[in-house]
Motif scaffolding. Structure first.
Motif, PDB file in Angstrom:
ATOM      1  N   GLY A  51       0.799  -1.206   0.000  1.00 21.87           N
ATOM      2  CA  GLY A  51       0.000   0.000   0.000  1.00 21.87           C
ATOM      3  C   GLY A  51       0.836   1.263   0.000  1.00 21.87           C
ATOM      4  N   ARG A  52       2.104   1.145  -0.280  1.00 18.91           N
ATOM      5  CA  ARG A  52       2.902   2.348  -0.446  1.00 18.91           C
ATOM      6  C   ARG A  52       2.426   3.054  -1.704  1.00 18.91           C
ATOM      7  NH1 ARG A  52       8.142  -0.377  -1.239  1.00 18.91           N
ATOM      8  NH2 ARG A  52       9.112   1.660  -1.413  1.00 18.91           N
ATOM      9  N   PRO A  53       2.753   4.334  -1.825  1.00 15.26           N
ATOM     10  CA  PRO A  53       2.286   5.046  -2.997  1.00 15.26           C
ATOM     11  C   PRO A  53       2.821   4.398  -4.257  1.00 15.26           C
ATOM     12  CG  PRO A  53       3.951   6.294  -1.821  1.00 15.26           C
ATOM     13  CD  PRO A  53       3.562   5.162  -0.949  1.00 15.26           C
ATOM     14  N   GLY A  54       2.001   4.269  -5.224  1.00 16.55           N
ATOM     15  CA  GLY A  54       2.442   3.665  -6.457  1.00 16.55           C
ATOM     16  C   GLY A  54       1.404   3.850  -7.532  1.00 16.55           C
ATOM     17  N   GLY A  55       1.551   3.129  -8.585  1.00 16.67           N
ATOM     18  CA  GLY A  55       0.627   3.256  -9.698  1.00 16.67           C
ATOM     19  C   GLY A  55      -0.650   2.496  -9.421  1.00 16.67           C
ATOM     20  N   TYR A 373      -7.768  -1.960   6.999  1.00 18.57           N
ATOM     21  CA  TYR A 373      -8.498  -2.460   5.824  1.00 18.57           C
ATOM     22  C   TYR A 373      -7.649  -2.286   4.569  1.00 18.57           C
ATOM     23  CZ  TYR A 373     -12.066  -3.019   2.267  1.00 18.57           C
ATOM     24  OH  TYR A 373     -12.779  -3.450   1.164  1.00 18.57           O
ATOM     25  N   GLN A 374      -6.960  -1.147   4.493  1.00 22.82           N
ATOM     26  CA  GLN A 374      -6.132  -0.858   3.307  1.00 22.82           C
ATOM     27  C   GLN A 374      -5.004  -1.876   3.161  1.00 22.82           C
ATOM     28  OE1 GLN A 374      -2.913   0.370   2.578  1.00 22.82           O
ATOM     29  NE2 GLN A 374      -3.413   0.820   0.444  1.00 22.82           N
ATOM     30  N   LYS A 375      -4.448  -2.320   4.283  1.00 20.96           N
ATOM     31  CA  LYS A 375      -3.359  -3.306   4.217  1.00 20.96           C
ATOM     32  C   LYS A 375      -3.837  -4.599   3.568  1.00 20.96           C
ATOM     33  CE  LYS A 375      -0.317  -1.924   7.985  1.00 20.96           C
ATOM     34  NZ  LYS A 375      -1.063  -1.317   9.093  1.00 20.96           N
ATOM     35  N   LYS A 376      -5.056  -5.010   3.908  1.00 21.48           N
ATOM     36  CA  LYS A 376      -5.600  -6.258   3.342  1.00 21.48           C
ATOM     37  C   LYS A 376      -6.207  -6.027   1.957  1.00 21.48           C
ATOM     38  CE  LYS A 376      -6.888  -8.004   7.880  1.00 21.48           C
ATOM     39  NZ  LYS A 376      -7.833  -7.175   8.639  1.00 21.48           N
ATOM     40  N   ASN A 377      -6.520  -4.793   1.656  1.00 24.15           N
ATOM     41  CA  ASN A 377      -7.167  -4.448   0.380  1.00 24.15           C
ATOM     42  C   ASN A 377      -6.405  -3.293  -0.256  1.00 24.15           C
ATOM     43  OD1 ASN A 377      -9.949  -6.054   0.576  1.00 24.15           O
ATOM     44  ND2 ASN A 377      -9.450  -5.222   2.589  1.00 24.15           N
ATOM     45  N   PRO A 378      -5.246  -3.591  -0.848  1.00 26.05           N
ATOM     46  CA  PRO A 378      -4.340  -2.518  -1.290  1.00 26.05           C
ATOM     47  C   PRO A 378      -4.904  -1.640  -2.405  1.00 26.05           C
ATOM     48  CG  PRO A 378      -3.425  -4.713  -1.789  1.00 26.05           C
ATOM     49  CD  PRO A 378      -4.680  -4.931  -1.018  1.00 26.05           C
ATOM     50  N   GLU A 379      -6.027  -2.045  -3.002  1.00 23.95           N
ATOM     51  CA  GLU A 379      -6.641  -1.194  -4.021  1.00 23.95           C
ATOM     52  C   GLU A 379      -7.501  -0.096  -3.384  1.00 23.95           C
ATOM     53  OE1 GLU A 379      -7.698  -3.906  -2.823  1.00 23.95           O
ATOM     54  OE2 GLU A 379      -9.636  -4.599  -3.557  1.00 23.95           O
ATOM     55  N   THR A 380      -7.320   0.105  -2.075  1.00 22.45           N
ATOM     56  CA  THR A 380      -8.062   1.140  -1.349  1.00 22.45           C
ATOM     57  C   THR A 380      -7.166   2.352  -1.115  1.00 22.45           C
ATOM     58  OG1 THR A 380      -9.299  -0.593  -0.210  1.00 22.45           O
ATOM     59  CG2 THR A 380      -9.362   1.610   0.774  1.00 22.45           C
ATOM     60  N   LEU A 381      -7.680   3.515  -1.443  1.00 20.92           N
ATOM     61  CA  LEU A 381      -6.977   4.775  -1.177  1.00 20.92           C
ATOM     62  C   LEU A 381      -7.515   5.372   0.122  1.00 20.92           C
ATOM     63  CD1 LEU A 381      -5.210   7.240  -1.886  1.00 20.92           C
ATOM     64  CD2 LEU A 381      -7.073   8.042  -3.348  1.00 20.92           C
ATOM     65  N   VAL A 382      -6.634   5.586   1.093  1.00 26.70           N
ATOM     66  CA  VAL A 382      -7.022   6.228   2.355  1.00 26.70           C
ATOM     67  C   VAL A 382      -6.434   7.639   2.369  1.00 26.70           C
ATOM     68  CG1 VAL A 382      -6.823   6.156   4.874  1.00 26.70           C
ATOM     69  CG2 VAL A 382      -7.121   4.025   3.576  1.00 26.70           C
ATOM     70  N   ILE A 383      -7.283   8.625   2.568  1.00 24.09           N
ATOM     71  CA  ILE A 383      -6.834  10.020   2.656  1.00 24.09           C
ATOM     72  C   ILE A 383      -7.230  10.549   4.027  1.00 24.09           C
ATOM     73  CG2 ILE A 383      -7.040  12.349   1.690  1.00 24.09           C
ATOM     74  CD1 ILE A 383      -7.948  11.019  -0.937  1.00 24.09           C
ATOM     75  N   GLN A 439      -2.426   7.110   1.695  1.00 23.88           N
ATOM     76  CA  GLN A 439      -1.784   5.803   1.495  1.00 23.88           C
ATOM     77  C   GLN A 439      -2.632   5.004   0.531  1.00 23.88           C
ATOM     78  OE1 GLN A 439       0.098   3.894   4.698  1.00 23.88           O
ATOM     79  NE2 GLN A 439      -0.775   1.889   4.290  1.00 23.88           N
ATOM     80  N   GLY A 440      -1.953   4.299  -0.378  1.00 25.41           N
ATOM     81  CA  GLY A 440      -2.679   3.488  -1.346  1.00 25.41           C
ATOM     82  C   GLY A 440      -2.317   3.874  -2.754  1.00 25.41           C
ATOM     83  N   PRO A 441      -3.003   3.305  -3.746  1.00 31.72           N
ATOM     84  CA  PRO A 441      -2.706   3.666  -5.123  1.00 31.72           C
ATOM     85  C   PRO A 441      -3.180   5.089  -5.391  1.00 31.72           C
ATOM     86  CG  PRO A 441      -4.558   2.150  -5.024  1.00 31.72           C
ATOM     87  CD  PRO A 441      -4.085   2.338  -3.624  1.00 31.72           C
ATOM     88  N   ILE A 442      -2.250   5.949  -5.697  1.00 32.54           N
ATOM     89  CA  ILE A 442      -2.581   7.363  -5.799  1.00 32.54           C
ATOM     90  C   ILE A 442      -2.416   7.872  -7.225  1.00 32.54           C
ATOM     91  CG2 ILE A 442      -1.775   9.654  -5.141  1.00 32.54           C
ATOM     92  CD1 ILE A 442      -1.236   8.425  -2.387  1.00 32.54           C
TER      93      ILE A 442
END
Ligand SMILES: [Zn+2]
Length: 446
Positions: A51-55, A373-383, A439-442
């Motif tokens: 879930g680090r920033p990425g594509g 939740y984001q850790k288990k579901n990396p397609e989640t963007l948390v702001i 955190q998440g795909p940004i």
């Protein structure tokens, strides 16, 4: 932005995270906002499963707003709860930047109003457009309706949720699902400032009516008295907003126990208090020198029949989640959820450091739910962000303040003197820029 995807253009961007949301939800690539461009990313970051920033493209968006949570409020809460070298959950997000929060003037929108309220800032993050203080997703001067990120998400098939510890008709939850001239127009009987919006005048009705009519899947918070008011026009004339919600397919609940039992398959309206939700902590308010304290806060004050913000966040995610399936369900979009910790602001106004910190800590627990939740579901963007800066400041213990002060004993077993000095009585918002973290795909490089 500071961090890995460092932008080359200026870092203070109005509407920055509106742009982030647009990237996430709609997949816009080129916004000209100062987001990193193709080629600027670090090798190996794209698509990181941690879930680090990425594509990639976010399927779900969880936007958490600490109302009135400027850097000063975050620092005060961290010092008290974790110690000066400690870390809150909200400190862990890998991308951090700042954004300006100023409003514009009603009579001349080309001029800034340097100190905003939550209605103007909410309109900005929800619609991408600045407006004047007090307006709910409408334009300054001209009173035109502005489309919100929640409405865009609904149109694109996303499930939507709107959660707050305040009345659901308060400014922050309101800006996503209502358009009115003035934030005071919360229930059908509170329309003095918005006569043209009354249903009996052919308008869309009050904030409470619009939130229900909009069909937001999950509405959790407080302000039951607004929803018990009687509607004065349209198909539900003579009914209360709660009765209208039930007719439109909502299950309406009022306790933490009922929330625990709630299952998906039906829209949910949770109203857990007549006014705002109860506070988590209490303590002595600040007072003129020599002030109050040294004190430790009294925790655990929220009654059991009201859920915590973390519990509301957890349940909202559970109800909104659209698991990928086979066949028809395969391409289903995800969800958009807004979560507001509202009373950081309200207790800052009331110069009560313990109550303010308790709400900030509770907000941080909701952030932790979202990050887990984001850790288990990396397609989640948390702001995670605030909506405007506020009054509280840490001052030297030997300073003599012209305002009101209280001294707290922190997790470091040290004394921290908190000052409230923006007004003579009830304290005011301030005009500083504030933190936005994610955190998440940004970034969508595709
Ligand atoms: Zn406020």
């Amino acid at each position: 932005m500071r961090g890995r995807n460092r932008a080359r253009r200026p870092v203070v961007l109005s509407g920055l995270f509106g742009a982030l949301l647009a990237v996430a939800l709609v997949g816009f690539v080129s916004l000209g906002t100062g987001l990193a461009q193709p080629g600027e990313r670090e090798p190996g970051v794209e698509g990181s499963p941690e879930g680090r920033p990425g594509g990639g493209k976010a399927k779900n968006v969880i936007l958490l707003i600490g109302d009135g949570m400027g850097e000063s409020e975050i620092t005060i809460a961290r010092n008290y709860e974790k110690g000066a070298a400690g870390r809150l959950a909200l400190d862990a997000l890998p991308l951090t930047g700042d954004y300006t929060t100023y409003a514009v003037q009603e009579d001349d929108p080309s001029k800034p109003d340097y100190v905003p309220d939550s209605a103007a800032t909410g309109t900005a993050w929800a619609t991408g457009e600045k407006t004047s203080n007090g307006r709910i997703s409408t334009t300054p001067g001209t009173d035109r309706d502005l489309k919100t990120i929640l409405e865009l998400a609904q149109e694109a098939g996303y499930k939507t949720g709107d959660v707050s510890t305040a009345e659901l008709t308060d400014a922050t939850p309101a800006v996503l699902a209502a358009q009115v001239r003035d934030r005071s127009c919360q229930g059908p009987q509170n329309m003095a400032e918005c006569p043209q919006d009354r249903k009996s005048n052919g308008g869309p009705g009050s904030i409470a009516e619009q939130e229900v009519d909009e069909g937001v899947d999950v509405l959790l918070g407080a302000g039951r008295l607004r929803f018990e008011q009687v509607i004065d026009g349209g198909p539900d004339s003579g009914k209360t907003v709660i009765q209208s919600a039930e007719r439109q397919g909502y299950r309406v609940i009022g306790t933490a126990q009922e929330l625990e039992m709630a299952r998906s398959g039906q829209k949910l309206l949770g109203l857990f208090n007549a006014g705002n939700m109860s506070l988590e902590w209490t303590g002595q308010p600040a007072a003129p020198e020599p002030g109050t304290g040294p004190q430790r806060c009294q925790e655990g004050r929220r009654p059991d029949n009201e859920p915590s913000l973390a519990q509301m966040t957890q349940k909202s995610i559970e109800l909104l989640e659209q698991r990928p399936g086979k066949g028809k369900a395969k391409g289903r979009p995800g969800f958009f959820l807004q979560v507001e910790g509202a009373s950081i602001d309200k207790r800052d106004h009331a110069f009560n450091p313990c109550e303010q910190i308790g709400e900030n800590v509770a907000f941080d627990e909701a952030v932790k739910v979202a990050l887990d939740y984001q850790k288990k579901n990396p397609e989640t963007l948390v702001i995670v962000t605030g909506d405007h800066a506020h009054t509280s400041q840490i001052i030297p213990t030997d300073a003599t303040s012209p305002g009101k002060v209280s001294t707290l004993i922190t997790a470091d077993e040290a004394e921290m003197k908190v000052n409230y000095g923006t007004e003579k009585g009830i304290q005011t918002h301030t005009g500083s820029q504030i933190r936005v973290a994610a955190q998440g795909p940004i970034l969508n490089y595709s």
